[in-house]
Design a protein around this motif. Sequence first.
Motif, mmCIF file in Angstrom:
data_model
loop_
_atom_site.group_PDB
_atom_site.id
_atom_site.type_symbol
_atom_site.label_atom_id
_atom_site.label_comp_id
_atom_site.label_asym_id
_atom_site.label_seq_id
_atom_site.Cartn_x
_atom_site.Cartn_y
_atom_site.Cartn_z
ATOM 1 N N ALA A 145 -6.836 -39.962 -55.424
ATOM 2 C CA ALA A 145 -6.781 -40.975 -54.364
ATOM 3 C C ALA A 145 -6.330 -40.319 -53.055
ATOM 4 O O ALA A 145 -5.317 -39.623 -53.009
ATOM 5 C CB ALA A 145 -5.823 -42.086 -54.753
ATOM 6 N N LEU A 146 -7.097 -40.547 -51.995
ATOM 7 C CA LEU A 146 -6.774 -39.994 -50.677
ATOM 8 C C LEU A 146 -5.852 -40.925 -49.900
ATOM 9 O O LEU A 146 -5.306 -40.537 -48.859
ATOM 10 C CB LEU A 146 -8.057 -39.751 -49.892
ATOM 11 N N CYS A 147 -5.697 -42.135 -50.385
ATOM 12 C CA CYS A 147 -4.792 -43.114 -49.774
ATOM 13 C C CYS A 147 -4.448 -44.144 -50.843
ATOM 14 O O CYS A 147 -5.074 -44.177 -51.900
ATOM 15 C CB CYS A 147 -5.451 -43.792 -48.568
ATOM 16 N N ASP A 148 -3.456 -44.956 -50.596
ATOM 17 C CA ASP A 148 -3.155 -46.039 -51.535
ATOM 18 C C ASP A 148 -4.367 -46.970 -51.601
ATOM 19 O O ASP A 148 -4.914 -47.376 -50.565
ATOM 20 C CB ASP A 148 -1.934 -46.836 -51.069
ATOM 21 N N THR A 149 -4.793 -47.284 -52.794
ATOM 22 C CA THR A 149 -5.977 -48.118 -52.943
ATOM 23 C C THR A 149 -5.863 -48.936 -54.220
ATOM 24 O O THR A 149 -4.968 -48.706 -55.039
ATOM 25 C CB THR A 149 -7.266 -47.254 -52.968
ATOM 26 N N GLU A 150 -6.758 -49.885 -54.395
ATOM 27 C CA GLU A 150 -6.722 -50.754 -55.573
ATOM 28 C C GLU A 150 -8.064 -50.730 -56.281
ATOM 29 O O GLU A 150 -9.116 -50.915 -55.662
ATOM 30 C CB GLU A 150 -6.351 -52.185 -55.174
ATOM 31 N N ILE A 151 -8.019 -50.485 -57.578
ATOM 32 C CA ILE A 151 -9.217 -50.469 -58.421
ATOM 33 C C ILE A 151 -8.887 -51.212 -59.704
ATOM 34 O O ILE A 151 -7.835 -50.974 -60.314
ATOM 35 C CB ILE A 151 -9.645 -49.019 -58.765
ATOM 36 N N ALA A 152 -9.755 -52.093 -60.130
ATOM 37 C CA ALA A 152 -9.593 -52.821 -61.401
ATOM 38 C C ALA A 152 -8.224 -53.478 -61.494
ATOM 39 O O ALA A 152 -7.551 -53.396 -62.523
ATOM 40 C CB ALA A 152 -9.821 -51.869 -62.583
ATOM 41 N N ASP A 153 -7.823 -54.092 -60.387
ATOM 42 C CA ASP A 153 -6.555 -54.827 -60.322
ATOM 43 C C ASP A 153 -5.332 -53.934 -60.493
ATOM 44 O O ASP A 153 -4.248 -54.411 -60.829
ATOM 45 C CB ASP A 153 -6.514 -55.946 -61.371
ATOM 46 N N GLN A 154 -5.490 -52.643 -60.256
ATOM 47 C CA GLN A 154 -4.356 -51.730 -60.314
ATOM 48 C C GLN A 154 -4.232 -50.982 -59.001
ATOM 49 O O GLN A 154 -5.240 -50.573 -58.403
ATOM 50 C CB GLN A 154 -4.515 -50.713 -61.453
ATOM 51 N N THR A 155 -3.000 -50.782 -58.564
ATOM 52 C CA THR A 155 -2.747 -50.001 -57.354
ATOM 53 C C THR A 155 -2.643 -48.532 -57.725
ATOM 54 O O THR A 155 -1.893 -48.152 -58.626
ATOM 55 C CB THR A 155 -1.446 -50.450 -56.665
ATOM 56 N N ILE A 156 -3.424 -47.726 -57.038
ATOM 57 C CA ILE A 156 -3.401 -46.272 -57.245
ATOM 58 C C ILE A 156 -2.801 -45.656 -55.992
ATOM 59 O O ILE A 156 -3.323 -45.833 -54.885
ATOM 60 C CB ILE A 156 -4.817 -45.722 -57.496
ATOM 61 N N ASP A 187 -16.526 -44.005 -54.062
ATOM 62 C CA ASP A 187 -15.519 -44.521 -53.133
ATOM 63 C C ASP A 187 -14.981 -43.403 -52.240
ATOM 64 O O ASP A 187 -14.458 -42.395 -52.724
ATOM 65 C CB ASP A 187 -14.375 -45.151 -53.934
ATOM 66 N N LYS A 188 -15.073 -43.578 -50.925
ATOM 67 C CA LYS A 188 -14.586 -42.566 -49.983
ATOM 68 C C LYS A 188 -13.066 -42.463 -49.976
ATOM 69 O O LYS A 188 -12.508 -41.543 -49.360
ATOM 70 C CB LYS A 188 -15.101 -42.883 -48.576
ATOM 71 N N ASN A 189 -12.400 -43.391 -50.636
ATOM 72 C CA ASN A 189 -10.945 -43.307 -50.744
ATOM 73 C C ASN A 189 -10.495 -42.333 -51.835
ATOM 74 O O ASN A 189 -9.298 -42.137 -52.044
ATOM 75 C CB ASN A 189 -10.347 -44.683 -51.052
ATOM 76 N N PHE A 190 -11.470 -41.733 -52.523
ATOM 77 C CA PHE A 190 -11.160 -40.748 -53.560
ATOM 78 C C PHE A 190 -11.832 -39.425 -53.219
ATOM 79 O O PHE A 190 -12.960 -39.391 -52.725
ATOM 80 C CB PHE A 190 -11.640 -41.222 -54.932
ATOM 81 N N GLY A 191 -11.120 -38.337 -53.505
ATOM 82 C CA GLY A 191 -11.668 -37.005 -53.299
ATOM 83 C C GLY A 191 -11.670 -36.230 -54.601
ATOM 84 O O GLY A 191 -11.137 -36.678 -55.620
ATOM 85 N N VAL A 192 -12.280 -35.062 -54.558
ATOM 86 C CA VAL A 192 -12.315 -34.215 -55.739
ATOM 87 C C VAL A 192 -10.920 -33.665 -56.020
ATOM 88 O O VAL A 192 -10.025 -33.719 -55.167
ATOM 89 C CB VAL A 192 -13.320 -33.062 -55.560
ATOM 90 N N ARG A 229 -1.584 -42.857 -53.258
ATOM 91 C CA ARG A 229 -2.154 -41.640 -52.670
ATOM 92 C C ARG A 229 -1.660 -40.421 -53.459
ATOM 93 O O ARG A 229 -0.481 -40.279 -53.759
ATOM 94 C CB ARG A 229 -1.715 -41.529 -51.208
ATOM 95 N N GLY A 230 -2.599 -39.537 -53.821
ATOM 96 C CA GLY A 230 -2.262 -38.334 -54.568
ATOM 97 C C GLY A 230 -2.370 -38.472 -56.071
ATOM 98 O O GLY A 230 -2.331 -37.462 -56.787
#
Length: 431
Positions: A317-328, A75-80, A330-331
């Motif tokens: 997370a590089l921005c607010d995003t949603e994975i597996a029905d959870q909001t992650i 996912d490009k919404n996540f970084g190292v 940014r940061g």
Amino acid sequence: MKSWIRWVALHGGPGRYLRTRARHGDPLSEILTSSRTGRSPYPPGARIREQGRLVRTPFTLVSADHEVCRKILRDKNFGVTPPDGINMPGPMRRLVRATDLKLASPVEPPSMLVVDPPEHTRYRKLVAQEFTPRAVGRLRDRIGEVTGELLADLAARPNADLIEHFALRLPVAIICEILGVPREKQDFMLELGHAGAPLLDVGIPWRTFRGAVAALRASEEFIEGHIARLRVDPGDNILSELAVNGSLTMPELKATAALVAGAGFETTVNLLGNGMVALHEHPDQLDLLRAEPDRWPNAIEEILRFDSPVQMTFRTALCDTEIADQTIARGETVALLLGAANHDPAVFADPGAFDVSRTNAREHLSFSNGVHVCLGASLARMEGVVALSALYERFPQLRLTDTPERRRLVNLRGYQRIPAAPGLPAASRTA
């Protein structure tokens, strides 16, 4: 003093916190402190998966779910996640940034392991040509030659350590040739790699951290001198090309060389050692490979899945995003348990079974996934097939003589020692 303060922020404080949490039964803390206890990471990984696909802990988000881990890695919404990027209080993060030791570490920028595109893309493109399947294929004969030399040495030893005398020697010889490092410096490279490996863990002891920093300083000094020599007298190797074409700065060159050197043999050593122990514990699978040697490539995939040489990685997370029905937010950081995800029963039937004929073994995440998928995966696979198939063909009587000893590491999971008696080589038995 600067090194000690950095250790306190990165390891001393977090380590004490994790040990306390582990004593109270927190599974992620049990995994992160398992180098002290020697316990397997897979039972607590299964407990995390039972809690949910993405679990929120006081330390970080964590997942042992294969689909979630694979999705986040791609996912490009996540970084190292660099050392100062793991969830920690603001003052601790400022301490980490203020105590940057400016060393060519494979786990700190500008290492491509901990930078995102576009910097990562630029570094990887320059190095990737050495690790394409075609380029690796050209190394097959050389891998076979080195393996043959090591097996001849084993034949002269009634008792041997399969790590020291075999598993270590093959990958370090090959990676030194890729980097143009003289043969007489192989032991030096091994020492540096081993000393720096604990930096991939969280909460390591002060003495271990101090030794790793000293090794990085020695490594940096050696690499800088080696690059200078290659600029004057370049050879047919990737580091010569990088040193001469001037596309990387000296800090970038040193970080790239340190990463290729460390990652180039640490993962493969663990692959070979984990494979030898798994085959020892499952002789029926070894019998199948001897009867049907064409299964060796798939056996390497099953070894990687069954006991992953690299156990985890982190993403932010590089921005607010949603994975597996959870909001992650940014940061926020997510710990991805690659080894535990390789035991996800939703993907791998009877995941605790070691089965070299498993049809989907290659779906493991041991080499990560996405843009940061392991650059040397093809090389590690080839070394595994060539080395292990030749070992068991040459020594049909090979047996372990004592309990294998694990490395006291969490992320780089492998063996420190595998005492063995090779037995008579096959040629000697039939002569």
